[in-house]
Design an enzyme around this catalytic site. Structure first.
Site, mmCIF file in Angstrom:
data_model
loop_
_atom_site.group_PDB
_atom_site.id
_atom_site.type_symbol
_atom_site.label_atom_id
_atom_site.label_comp_id
_atom_site.label_asym_id
_atom_site.label_seq_id
_atom_site.Cartn_x
_atom_site.Cartn_y
_atom_site.Cartn_z
ATOM 1 N N CYS A 12 4.231 10.767 -4.284
ATOM 2 C CA CYS A 12 4.413 10.176 -2.950
ATOM 3 C C CYS A 12 5.856 10.311 -2.482
ATOM 4 O O CYS A 12 6.781 10.296 -3.290
ATOM 5 C CB CYS A 12 4.080 8.688 -2.972
ATOM 6 S SG CYS A 12 2.359 8.302 -3.245
ATOM 7 N N HIS A 64 -1.669 6.266 5.861
ATOM 8 C CA HIS A 64 -1.045 4.965 6.102
ATOM 9 C C HIS A 64 -1.202 4.516 7.549
ATOM 10 O O HIS A 64 -0.838 3.404 7.900
ATOM 11 C CB HIS A 64 0.441 5.018 5.732
ATOM 12 C CG HIS A 64 0.663 5.338 4.286
ATOM 13 N ND1 HIS A 64 0.915 6.624 3.846
ATOM 14 C CD2 HIS A 64 0.635 4.560 3.177
ATOM 15 C CE1 HIS A 64 1.052 6.607 2.532
ATOM 16 N NE2 HIS A 64 0.881 5.375 2.104
ATOM 17 N N ARG A 78 0.744 -15.566 0.340
ATOM 18 C CA ARG A 78 0.691 -14.326 1.125
ATOM 19 C C ARG A 78 0.324 -14.592 2.594
ATOM 20 O O ARG A 78 -0.416 -13.841 3.227
ATOM 21 C CB ARG A 78 -0.273 -13.317 0.500
ATOM 22 C CG ARG A 78 0.228 -12.679 -0.776
ATOM 23 C CD ARG A 78 -0.744 -11.636 -1.284
ATOM 24 N NE ARG A 78 -2.000 -12.259 -1.715
ATOM 25 C CZ ARG A 78 -3.149 -11.612 -1.828
ATOM 26 N NH1 ARG A 78 -3.209 -10.316 -1.528
ATOM 27 N NH2 ARG A 78 -4.235 -12.241 -2.223
ATOM 28 N N MET A 126 2.148 -14.230 5.160
ATOM 29 C CA MET A 126 2.610 -13.153 6.042
ATOM 30 C C MET A 126 1.552 -12.075 6.168
ATOM 31 O O MET A 126 1.221 -11.636 7.274
ATOM 32 C CB MET A 126 3.918 -12.557 5.506
ATOM 33 C CG MET A 126 4.503 -11.450 6.381
ATOM 34 S SD MET A 126 3.909 -9.797 5.978
ATOM 35 C CE MET A 126 5.164 -9.283 4.827
ATOM 36 N N LYS A 165 10.725 5.437 0.124
ATOM 37 C CA LYS A 165 11.118 4.382 -0.795
ATOM 38 C C LYS A 165 12.538 3.892 -0.524
ATOM 39 O O LYS A 165 13.425 4.659 -0.163
ATOM 40 C CB LYS A 165 11.013 4.873 -2.241
ATOM 41 C CG LYS A 165 9.583 5.090 -2.703
ATOM 42 C CD LYS A 165 8.783 3.795 -2.687
ATOM 43 C CE LYS A 165 7.348 4.011 -3.099
ATOM 44 N NZ LYS A 165 7.186 4.216 -4.531
#
Length: 775
Positions: A647, A698, A16, A18, A115
């Site tokens: 969501c 977010h 991970r 990134m 999404k």
């Protein structure tokens, strides 16, 4: 010659890297030069893995620090005006578009996020205006391509096609036909192709995934005119489709002046014969036969037989590939050293999947005997999985077979339940709550890690988690929230947590995949029949409730979301697996109610994303998805209030199914869309309570009280006052405590202002022109 190629590789790095690098940049701990150096290293590593596996054409341009759709928007200059004045640095502009905040501290409202088709990956939605202009803006693709070529890789640049880019975007302000933007957009695409051609690239992969959707006739026609106009500057174009069948778009796709077509065989095997019959004689066919969205190893013998039959028709015009980008699976199974040996043998991650594609390609080039050892070993694995006793649980199958319609109905309709719940819960007008999780500090993450590694015992772990729960309850009481949560400090992830506690599910140590930006998740692997041996959440909720007289919500993840955010067994219908999960959750719900919990939330954020991409298949999905939610939730008394959360949902076309869930309260994520989602309720009289998200969790940006009030009053155009809840739009796990406390304080203040404005007067005293909806 038959080629092995890949559509895209995971970006996050085996460890991970990134995530860690980009978050360090956001915190100001590293320079942009260091950020870019890490990008180079990650890409070189990814290319090496694929080349060593035997991939002939290596995808380039699939790396991103946040999202490939966002990268495309920045690349073609589709940067909303509110960002252009804030940052002269293109990288910081990109981060500001995604997060609402750049590393230099400048803030504005972020772009919407939703999404990516029916996956659990999120993309940043491009914004278009009537006077939209485009210009080539970002040279990241060209730098990456040059780097790959300099390192002697046969690079295949990957970009999102112009029509999918426009389709996935959104009109901002005045609505208009997005196809009108093609005239300005196509010259920029031509510039991209010209520069790639000048670098010496042979093939370019242009992704047009919307070709598997139900497209209006004008969009179908636009494909023909667009690709006839596009100048590829002697590049060969592989048009990539995935996630479904071309179906009624097959004929026009085969007419497009491109050199090759990629199809998703895994999601749509039935389309193969039609594709073979209509594919022009000069075109390449790339068959996506390795599942890019699941972790089961490929049945190589079966796949090779199929590919041999295709090769007999196409010869060297056949390419072999995963079905879609491998963005959706973990990177390397070799990193898993704690998995059960038999289970592990059934799996393949990205590194193993590109090797599978290469094995099959070698078998086609050199004959079956060239990969005889691999075929024999693979056959043993396939037989092992089919015959393993750990997959089937007779008790679970018997319980699922005995489900009746009565188990999927509450005792009375919502209006009766609401009266009973109002009397019991004694909530004010505009009740406030949160969605579930609270900030997870490094100390909490370290605590869970140390516990899993056996560095601390049960007693110390229990003590520390209880301390965190007590602190979270205390903060909420002090803030003045009405319905509380325990904060979920014991949970690393809303799905993985339940995966660890349910039988029939395996958990990996390093099976990370990207969800959005730097957020990664570790999807559980549902390998067999699912059941619950003991309560999963009860002790934490009981303790939290003991600390306050206010109601504390029991927090569960719903059956559809557990299904959607896991890697699911492929040997039975998904609906059957969802029913098994629902039965396990039903037992948990009833245990919570018996313990005195009065409010239970069953989150279904993935409810809409699981919709089939073609509307013809919607009804079947919605029927079993609704039944599974009701099976999980309907075993309680009228007085127990059931909440659910969703969501990134556009509700217009499924509003009746949402209502059929019959949750007493639904909270929805709507802040980034400026409550546009609420228009779904304009024509449909939704009968139950609703909590539209009134601030964006977010983004690190903290909303003003007036903003929250304005969004709430807008919501009152569609929702009667007595049914409106005030809440954030999602869980607070990824935020820090300072942001969280200030934002929630402002949210509670806004609710108090609203109560004062609406409780004693017919017309609100808040200075807004909007009027509330009637009951």
């Amino acid at each position: 010659m038959v080629y092995a190629h890949n559509l895209g590789f995971p970006r996050i790095g085996i460890k991970r890297e990134m995530k860690k690098t980009v978050e360090a940049y956001w915190r100001g701990e590293i320079s942009q030069q260091q950020l870019q150096q890490q990008a180079i290293e990650l890409q070189l590593t990814n290319w090496k893995i694929q080349a060593e596996a035997g991939v002939d054409l290596i995808p380039v341009g699939d790396f991103s620090w946040y999202d490939h759709v966002l990268d495309m928007a920045v690349r073609v200059g589709a940067i909303p005006s509110r960002f252009k004045a804030l940052n002269s640095n293109i990288t910081d502009t990109m981060f500001c578009m995604a997060r609402g905040q750049a590393p230099n501290g400048i803030e504005t409202s972020a772009c919407e996020m939703t999404k990516w088709f029916d996956t659990n990956y999120h993309y940043i939605v491009p914004e278009f205006t009537t006077n939209q202009s485009f210009e080539l803006h970002h040279d990241d693709l060209f730098k990456s391509t040059k780097l790959a070529l300099e390192n002697n890789y046969r690079a295949k640049p990957v970009i999102l096609g112009p029509l999918s880019f426009l389709w996935l975007g959104k009109c901002k302000g005045e609505s208009f036909n997005k196809l009108l933007l093609l005239e300005k957009l196509l010259p920029v695409y031509a510039e991209i192709f010209e520069q790639l051609s000048s670098l010496g690239v042979e093939w370019v992969q242009v992704d047009e995934p919307i070709l598997v959707l139900d497209l209006p006739p004008e969009w179908q026609q636009a494909f023909l005119t667009t690709y006839q106009q596009l100048n590829f500057f002697n590049l060969k174009c592989l048009l990539a489709t995935y996630f479904g069948s071309l179906d009624d778009n097959l004929s026009l796709t085969c007419q497009l002046p491109v050199d090759g077509l990629h199809i998703d065989y895994c999601r749509a095997p039935d389309q193969l014969d039609s594709v073979l019959s209509q594919l022009p004689a000069e075109k390449i066919l790339s068959v996506g036969i390795i599942d890019g969205r699941n972790i089961w190893c490929n049945d190589l013998n079966r796949s090779l037989t199929l590919l041999e039959n295709i090769q007999s028709s196409l010869g060297d015009r056949l390419w072999v590939a995963p079905s879609c980008s491998l963005l959706h699976v973990p990177i390397d199974l070799d990193q898993e050293n704690k998995l059960d040996v038999e289970l592990k043998s059934w799996f393949a991650f990205a590194k193993q999947k590109v090797a599978e594609a290469a094995f099959l390609t070698r078998g086609l080039r050199e004959g079956r005997e060239s990969i005889g050892a691999e075929l024999k070993k693979n056959e043993e694995v396939i037989i092992s999985r089919k015959t393993s006793k750990r997959i089937h649980n007779p008790n679970v199958e018997k319980k699922a077979a005995s489900v009746t319609e009565r188990l999927m109905r509450r005792q009375h309709e919502h209006s009766i339940r609401k009266n009973k719940q109002t009397a019991q819960l004694n909530l004010p007008l505009f009740p406030t709550t949160t969605i579930g999780s609270f900030p997870q500090t490094s100390q909490i993450r370290c605590l869970r890690r140390d516990y899993k590694q056996g560095k601390i015992d049960d007693a110390l772990y229990e003590e520390k988690i209880r301390q965190e729960i007590a602190e979270v309850i205390g903060i909420q009481v002090k803030l003045g929230l009405d319905v509380l949560v325990h904060g979920e400090p014991e949970r690393n992830d809303m799905v993985e947590y339940f995966g660890e506690l349910l039988d029939g599910i395996a958990i990996t140590s390093n099976g990370w995949v990207q969800s959005y930006g730097s957020r990664c998740v570790k999807p559980p692997i549902i390998f067999g029949d699912v059941s619950r041996e003991r309560p999963m959440t009860l002790r934490w909720i009981e303790y939290a409730q003991s600390l306050t007289t206010k109601s504390v919500k029991g927090m569960l993840t719903g059956p559809v979301t557990i299904l959607a955010w896991s890697f699911v067994r492929d040997d039975q219908p998904r609906s059957q697996t969802a029913k098994q999960i629902a039965l396990a959750l039903r037992d948990e719900v009833q245990d919570l109610e018996r313990s005195g919990v009065r409010v239970i939330q069953i989150d279904e954020p993935a409810f809409r994303e699981c919709l089939p991409l073609r509307k013809a298949a919607w009804q079947d999905y919605l029927e079993w998805a609704v039944k599974c939610f009701r099976l999980a939730s309907c075993g309680v008394k009228d007085e127990t209030q059931i909440h659910t959360h969703m969501c990134y949902s556009e509700f217009n076309d499924i509003i009746e199914a949402i209502a059929a869930l019959d949750a007493d309260v639904i909270t929805i994520e709507s802040s980034r869309s400026e409550t546009e989602i609420l228009k779904s309720f304009e024509k449909f009289a939704y009968p139950n309570d609703i909590g539209p998200g009134i601030y964006d969790i977010h983004s690190p940006r903290i909303p003003r009280v007036a903003e929250i009030e304005e969004l709430a009053v807008r919501a009152l155009q569609y929702i009667p006052i007595e049914r409106l809840w005030i809440n954030p739009d999602c869980g607070l796990k990824t935020r820090n405590w300072e942001e969280t406390k200030e934002a929630l304080s402002r949210m509670v203040d806004a609710a108090k202002h609203l109560r004062k404005a609406f409780s004693s007067e017919k017309t609100p005293t808040i200075d807004l022109e909007l009027q509330p909806a009637s009951t």
